[in-house]
Design an enzyme around this catalytic site. Structure first.
Site, PDB file in Angstrom:
ATOM      1  N   CYS A 117       1.129   2.884  49.824  1.00 42.59           N
ATOM      2  CA  CYS A 117       0.307   3.956  49.268  1.00 42.59           C
ATOM      3  C   CYS A 117       1.293   4.992  48.748  1.00 42.59           C
ATOM      4  CB  CYS A 117      -0.621   4.571  50.314  1.00 42.59           C
ATOM      5  SG  CYS A 117      -1.495   6.018  49.670  1.00 42.59           S
ATOM      6  N   CYS A 120       0.007   8.813  49.472  1.00 46.93           N
ATOM      7  CA  CYS A 120      -0.038   9.406  50.825  1.00 46.93           C
ATOM      8  C   CYS A 120       0.289   8.300  51.834  1.00 46.93           C
ATOM      9  CB  CYS A 120      -1.378  10.080  51.095  1.00 46.93           C
ATOM     10  SG  CYS A 120      -2.832   9.157  50.565  1.00 46.93           S
ATOM     11  N   SER A 121      -0.676   7.881  52.633  1.00 38.30           N
ATOM     12  CA  SER A 121      -0.373   6.853  53.630  1.00 38.30           C
ATOM     13  C   SER A 121      -1.607   6.004  53.924  1.00 38.30           C
ATOM     14  CB  SER A 121       0.157   7.498  54.912  1.00 38.30           C
ATOM     15  OG  SER A 121      -0.796   8.423  55.400  1.00 38.30           O
ATOM     16  N   CYS A 122      -2.413   5.704  52.894  1.00 35.13           N
ATOM     17  CA  CYS A 122      -3.608   4.876  53.084  1.00 35.13           C
ATOM     18  C   CYS A 122      -3.189   3.530  53.690  1.00 35.13           C
ATOM     19  CB  CYS A 122      -4.319   4.665  51.751  1.00 35.13           C
ATOM     20  SG  CYS A 122      -4.941   6.203  51.048  1.00 35.13           S
TER      21      CYS A 122
END
Lengths: 212, 91
Positions: A117, A120-122
């Site tokens: 991602c 962000c940090s999906c």
């Protein structure tokens, strides 16, 4: 209790929640603490609901994803269903996946999948638990889209030049899990034994599954 | 909206609006191919500001060849990105 984070005056005391590390608070820790206390004080959620949700999320782990992979390796019809509709296939195993919209990606000798991602940090937390720190790091997020072969090599994953690489940037509503290749010489292994071989990183796509 | 079919060639708008969006800078202005249609989802650009995200937008997965994204893109590498319909135009 420490007072080093009490720079302001008001009529109630902050408490150091039991999950708070010792030491000075970061700015983000202040924001989280303030938000948590307000949500509870205003009756939006209870402390018990918040604790239960943390427990639920921390109870998720890559073992759930490994069960899905092992089933797909041993049941071709299941694999077909997983690649067609991953949510329904994961539900079949009694793993609660909603509200995630999951896509499963099959690695083959011709094509290797890896997930990132960049924004962000999906991450498919319902299936794999919390993401590793490196998944959230700028270095991984910026480099794996640009030079995936080099990044995979740094993770110890050497792919033949003839293998195409698909990098999946989870920028929005979908989440991704990689179905790794089944290792050679595992025909005699049970589904449970196979699941034990499947690690988190192989389901992100930065490693491959080996028998040993 | 008429939408795009799988296999359609699409270009990401070269735009730099202020505020929250889910369109990475590296694909703006670039051309790729629709890999799948994911369905309709609430609009993150209004959801981010406490609105309801309606009307929903069609979300696509678009596949880009790495060398269409970067001059030094690696051969044999594709990057697939989820993009909402208003960011796409026929190419």
């Amino acid at each position: 209790m420490s007072t080093d984070h009490h720079h302001h005056d008001h009529d109630h005391e902050h408490i150091d929640h039991p999950d708070t590390d010792a030491g000075p608070w970061s700015e983000h820790r202040y924001i989280e603490g303030a938000l948590r206390e307000l949500l509870i004080e205003k009756g939006v959620v209870t402390a018990e609901e918040m604790r239960a949700q943390v427990e639920r999320m921390e109870g998720r782990n890559p073992g759930l994803g490994a069960r899905v992979v092992a089933r797909a390796w041993t049941d071709p019809d299941y694999k077909a269903r997983l690649l067609e509709d991953a949510n329904a296939a994961v539900d079949e195993l009694g793993i609660e996946i909603q509200p995630t919209h999951l896509i499963a990606l099959e690695n083959t000798p011709e094509e290797h999948n890896v997930v990132v991602c960049t924004l962000c940090s999906c991450y498919p937390r319902n299936l794999l638990g919390l993401p590793p720190d490196w998944y959230k790091a700028r270095a991984y997020r910026s480099r794996v889209v640009r030079e995936p072969r080099a990044v995979l090599r740094e993770f110890g994953t050497e792919l033949p030049d003839s293998t195409r690489i698909r990098v999946h940037d989870s920028t929005a509503d979908m989440r991704y899990v990689v179905l790794p290749r089944r290792p050679e010489d595992t025909e005699g292994m049970s589904e449970e034994e196979l699941a034990a071989l499947v690690g988190r990183d192989a389901m992100i796509g930065v490693s491959v599954v080996t028998k040993d | 909206m008429s939408g795009f079919d799988v296999g359609a060639s699409v270009r990401v708008r070269l735009a730099y609006p202020t505020g929250h969006c889910r369109t990475p800078f590296y694909c703006r202005g670039k051309t790729g191919v629709v890999e799948r249609v994911c369905g309709a989802f609430r609009n993150p650009e209004t959801l981010a500001y406490g609105q309801d995200g309606e009307p929903q937008l069609t979300l696509y997965r678009v596949r880009f060849a790495a060398n269409d994204l970067w001059a030094d893109g690696e051969p044999g590498v594709a990057v697939e990105i989820e993009l909402y319909e208003p960011w796409l135009e026929s190419a």
